[in-house]
Design a protein around this motif. Structure first.
Motif, short mmCIF file in Angstrom:
data_model
loop_
_atom_site.label_atom_id
_atom_site.label_comp_id
_atom_site.label_asym_id
_atom_site.label_seq_id
_atom_site.Cartn_x
_atom_site.Cartn_y
_atom_site.Cartn_z
N ALA A 84 0.69 -1.26 0.13
CA ALA A 84 0.04 -0.05 0.19
C ALA A 84 0.90 1.32 0.14
O ALA A 84 1.76 1.34 0.73
CB ALA A 84 -0.98 -0.02 1.17
N GLY A 85 0.68 2.12 -0.81
CA GLY A 85 1.08 3.42 -0.89
C GLY A 85 2.51 3.31 -1.70
O GLY A 85 3.31 4.20 -2.05
N LYS A 86 2.89 2.21 -2.54
CA LYS A 86 3.88 1.94 -3.46
C LYS A 86 3.75 2.19 -4.72
O LYS A 86 2.50 1.68 -5.12
CB LYS A 86 4.69 1.02 -3.12
N THR A 87 4.35 2.45 -5.69
CA THR A 87 4.43 2.47 -7.00
C THR A 87 5.50 1.12 -7.62
O THR A 87 6.43 1.13 -7.34
CB THR A 87 4.86 3.76 -7.92
N ILE A 88 4.90 0.36 -8.18
CA ILE A 88 5.45 -0.92 -8.55
C ILE A 88 4.86 -1.52 -10.02
O ILE A 88 3.97 -1.31 -10.25
CB ILE A 88 5.54 -2.05 -7.53
N GLN A 110 -5.69 -9.81 -11.98
CA GLN A 110 -5.10 -10.94 -11.13
C GLN A 110 -3.63 -10.84 -11.33
O GLN A 110 -3.20 -11.16 -12.40
CB GLN A 110 -5.69 -12.24 -11.28
N VAL A 111 -3.03 -10.49 -10.32
CA VAL A 111 -1.34 -10.45 -10.50
C VAL A 111 -0.62 -11.44 -10.58
O VAL A 111 -0.95 -12.61 -9.99
CB VAL A 111 -0.92 -9.54 -9.04
N GLU A 112 0.23 -11.46 -11.73
CA GLU A 112 1.10 -12.89 -12.01
C GLU A 112 2.49 -12.62 -11.61
O GLU A 112 2.92 -13.41 -11.13
CB GLU A 112 1.06 -13.15 -13.58
N THR A 113 3.03 -11.34 -11.82
CA THR A 113 4.31 -10.95 -11.50
C THR A 113 4.12 -9.58 -10.57
O THR A 113 3.45 -8.61 -11.25
CB THR A 113 5.23 -11.02 -12.48
N CYS A 114 5.26 -9.19 -9.71
CA CYS A 114 4.95 -8.14 -9.12
C CYS A 114 6.63 -7.54 -8.97
O CYS A 114 7.46 -8.45 -8.29
CB CYS A 114 4.34 -8.29 -7.63
N GLY A 115 6.83 -6.46 -9.62
CA GLY A 115 8.30 -6.03 -9.69
C GLY A 115 9.10 -6.97 -10.25
O GLY A 115 10.25 -7.24 -10.09
N ARG A 148 0.30 2.68 -9.18
CA ARG A 148 0.19 3.28 -7.93
C ARG A 148 -0.60 2.54 -7.00
O ARG A 148 -1.77 2.71 -7.28
CB ARG A 148 0.14 4.61 -7.97
N LEU A 149 -0.35 1.74 -6.03
CA LEU A 149 -0.98 1.17 -5.18
C LEU A 149 -1.43 1.59 -3.98
O LEU A 149 -0.73 2.54 -3.34
CB LEU A 149 -0.48 -0.53 -4.77
N SER A 150 -2.81 1.50 -3.44
CA SER A 150 -3.31 2.32 -2.23
C SER A 150 -4.52 1.27 -1.72
O SER A 150 -5.12 0.52 -2.34
CB SER A 150 -3.92 3.44 -2.80
N ALA A 151 -4.54 1.58 -0.37
CA ALA A 151 -5.41 0.75 0.54
C ALA A 151 -6.62 1.15 0.27
O ALA A 151 -7.09 2.43 0.22
CB ALA A 151 -5.07 0.70 1.86
N PRO A 152 -7.99 0.35 0.01
CA PRO A 152 -9.09 1.10 -0.06
C PRO A 152 -9.76 1.57 1.42
O PRO A 152 -9.06 1.34 2.52
CB PRO A 152 -10.05 -0.26 -0.29
#
Length: 742
Positions: A84-88, A110-115, A148-152
């Motif tokens: 949460a709060g990161k850009t990746i 649906q995430v397959e790879t992150c970074g 850019r990820l954020s928490a709901p």
């Protein structure tokens, strides 16, 4: 125990709801307590009858629910806390069709790879993705880009965070368009793509053979495609209490299954084969509707009923409902936070518990004559189905929707059966259209479908137009009354062991007395001047009310939110409506509100072309229209309110309070001095030349866009809306009272 699955299913659902409220740590402690309690009950009831095992089974089920919630929810929490709060950079597959319900497309990724890694906590989880207007993706597309990820937002049990977690979504994300990104069409198997191709074929057939308005309604009712349904039609269905028709649910599953069983009955097949094929058809229909959560729930529940018929057993309704709830809760640790699931379970439980006494009552007092008996059973059965569903879903509706439809039983009586006919006719017409020699018959069936759609629209519009068709319920005393009613009901259940009739009647009487006392104590001052700012989370929308008169400034909120505030404030006559911007969203929402309330004057911004639908509504519904060029002024209610509109902004001056409402296109560069000296700024995003303002308070209606550019040192901490509670400002004697809701 007569119904062990009902006991286990409902206990698991309630315990999971408590676990969601307490969190993982609280659920672990609760689970340990329930386990000890179960062992204690087991020791106390050892060697006794099977009926005495109810408490031990319930306690062990609650302990299992808490423990499973703890272990299954922990990975969700870890992924949310870490990212949460990161850009990746994320790579994932769009699992569902884009959702346009809020006016902007939302994609479930649906995430397959992150970074660039496939071993992070976020891999395998879902992210709700948004982006700019140039970004577009379809279902099954593979997307790669910087997000850019954020928490709901988490502001209670029925928060957006819990709602998304119930659908398996961990975080929200915004894809940056100015950074490189790719969208690739994924290759999927034919069997997986077939339901979606059939869905698209049905939608194309509806658009080709039906008028646009009726086609949108048929598409929404038959396959859950609600994006094209006009806001006015959706509002009419919601105000009439039949909005469940627009979401594919148990009613649709029952209609489709009955249609399949009827067709299969024409062939000499064994009973078991018919039920198996009907179950396959239900699963295929779930695929046509994109396997959305409401469809999955109702599909699972109906498949359980078909399994009973497949094995030559009469399914017990309570056991089937409990088993279905158990499966759904085991599939998702946050299923109990899903409002749709709670409403479906409550409505189904109400119909199961109430319909049997009604049937006994009708059987004992049935009139003579076969036709009269059938007519009475149909009418009272439909009304009681609606009433029982409304009664059992009342607590959830009061807590979540802040509105209740009083004409729901009447509306359901008028539209339930015709809606089933429309489902039959729509599918039949689409199928017959594929056979050229039957085109003449398909044309007749299309006309029947069109007539039924027109009937549904006309009925809901008429029900909505009735006085007090829907009433707001977001007053504070309503929750107090609900708590008292549930407490009285609990006492009644305890006393019913001794007196079967008196406690029930006494409970109903005391509930009415408590409600009347709350109404007398509350006594809202209808003559007080107040400004209510809608918690839209999108754009600016505010209602100024005084002595039954009202004015609307901005239509950034959904039309139903604005209308709810108008009704809650007791507005009988809408004197003025100010449109701050001519964006597509604001024009659509304004058109609905203006159609329903017929304002005396409409103020429009200048310099742009007016939306066609809004222009038609203004011409037909508004008393007069003012186009704000450089500046337009209006005095309301014997000069209690002075309003100045210019450059996409509106300044409101009343009782020593000066407020500035800025639309999305507001520009304060050449604004009059009176606008710049406002005390309170209300906006969704900070306007151009905002450095010229000297406001001491700022209200952000869309904090995702505005908080990034907000300067804390200049205007202090902002008041952020979007949590579901409107902001109310009530100026009086040189002071301003600020509170949430009424």
């Amino acid at each position: 125990m007569k119904r062990p699955l009902a006991l286990v299913g409902f206990t698991y659902l309630l315990t999971q709801a408590v676990s969601v409220f307490l969190g993982a740590a609280g659920a672990l402690l609760l689970g340990a307590g329930c386990l000890l309690l179960g062992l204690l009950f087991l020791l106390l009831h050892r060697g006794k009858r099977t009926q005495c095992m109810v408490l031990p089974v319930a306690a062990f089920t609650a302990a299992a629910a808490c423990m499973l919630f703890f272990f299954s929810s922990t990975p969700f929490s870890q992924a949310a806390e870490e990212y949460a709060g990161k850009t990746i950079q994320l790579t994932g597959v769009v699992t569902d069709a884009p959702d346009y319900s809020s006016g902007k497309p939302h994609y479930t990724l649906q995430v397959e790879t992150c970074g660039g890694r496939a071993d992070t906590p976020l891999v395998g989880r879902k992210v709700l993705l948004t982006s700019g207007e140039t970004f577009s993706a379809e279902q099954f597309d593979r997307v790669t880009g910087d997000v850019r990820l954020s928490a709901p937002l988490s502001d209670g049990y029925f928060s957006r965070k819990n709602s998304l977690l119930a659908d398996g979504v961990v975080l929200q994300g915004h894809l940056y368009e100015f950074q490189p990104y790719t969208v690739e069409a994924a290759q999927i198997p034919f069997w997986q793509a077939l339901p979606y191709r059939i869905r698209q074929g049905l939608l194309d057939s509806f658009l080709q053979d039906l008028p646009s308005l009726e086609a949108s309604l048929v598409s929404g009712v038959l396959v859950g495609e609600k994006q094209a349904i006009p806001a006015a039609v959706s509002n009419a269905f919601r105000s009439s209490g039949v909005s469940h028709l627009l979401s594919v649910s148990g009613l649709h599953m029952a209609t489709v299954a009955q249609m399949l069983l009827l067709l299969l009955g024409l062939f000499p097949l064994p009973r078991r084969a018919k039920y198996v094929l009907a179950g396959v058809g239900v699963v295929f229909f779930m695929g046509i509707t994109c396997f959305v959560p409401s469809v999955m729930r109702s599909g699972v529940m109906y498949l359980v009923l078909l399994c009973g018929g497949c094995f030559y057993r009469k399914a017990d309704s309570l056991n089937s409902l409990g088993f279905a709830l158990l499966l759904l809760c085991l599939a998702s640790p946050f299923a109990a936070a899903d409002i749709s699931l709670l409403l479906s379970a409550s409505a189904t439980l109400g119909m199961i518990l109430c319909m049997r006494p009604v049937q006994r009552f009708l059987t004992a007092r049935a009139p003579k004559g076969r036709f009269r008996r059938r007519l009475l059973n149909a009418v009272i059965g439909t009304v009681m189905t609606s009433l029982s569903a409304v009664l059992f879903t009342l607590p959830i509706s009061l807590l979540v929707f802040d509105e209740m439809s009083l004409v729901s039983p009447l509306a359901n009586l008028l539209v339930l059966t015709p809606s089933g006919w429309m489902i039959y006719a729509g599918f039949a017409a689409a199928f017959l259209s594929l056979i050229p020699p039957l085109n003449a018959i398909s044309a007749l069936v299309w006309k029947l479908t069109d007539a039924l759609a027109k009937y549904l629209i006309a009925c809901t519009e008429w029900c909505k137009s009735l006085p007090f068709s829907s009433v707001p319920t977001d007053y504070r005393f309503v929750k107090l009354w609900l708590a008292c009613m549930l407490l009285l009901l609990g006492v009644c259940c305890i006393l019913c062991r001794c007196h079967k009739k008196l406690p029930l009647r006494l409970t109903a009487l005391l509930s009415i007395v408590v409600l009347l006392l709350n109404l007398l104590v509350y006594q809202p001052d209808a003559n007080a001047l107040k400004v209510t700012i809608a918690a839209s989370g999108e754009g600016v929308s505010a209602v100024v009310s005084y002595a039954g008169h009202g004015a609307v400034i901005g239509f950034g909120a959904d039309s139903w939110q604005t209308e709810r505030i108008l009704r809650r404030c007791g507005v009988i006559k809408l004197d003025t409506a100010v449109v701050l911007s001519l964006s597509n969203r604001e024009c659509q929402q304004a058109a609905v509100v203006l159609t329903d309330f017929h304002p005396g004057n409409v103020v429009l911004p200048a310099g742009t072309e007016l939306d066609g639908a809004l222009e038609q509504v203004v011409t037909a519904s508004a008393g007069s229209c003012t186009v704000a060029g450089e500046q337009a002024q209006a005095s309301l209610w014997h000069r209690k309110v002075l309003m100045t509109v210019a450059n996409g902004a509106a300044n409101l001056q009343t009782a020593g309070l000066s407020m500035l409402f800025c639309g999305d296109s507001a520009n304060l560069e050449n604004a009059p001095a009176g606008l710049l000296n406002a005390q309170v700024l209300v906006c969704s995003s900070l306007p151009k030349s905002e450095n010229l303002l000297h406001t001491s308070m700022t209200v952000l209606c869309s904090y995702q866009n505005a908080i990034k550019s907000y300067v804390q040192q200049r205007r202090g901490l902002p008041s952020i809306l979007g949590g579901g509670q409107d902001l109310v400002l009530q100026p009086k004697n040189g002071a301003v009272r600020i509170r949430r809701n009424d």
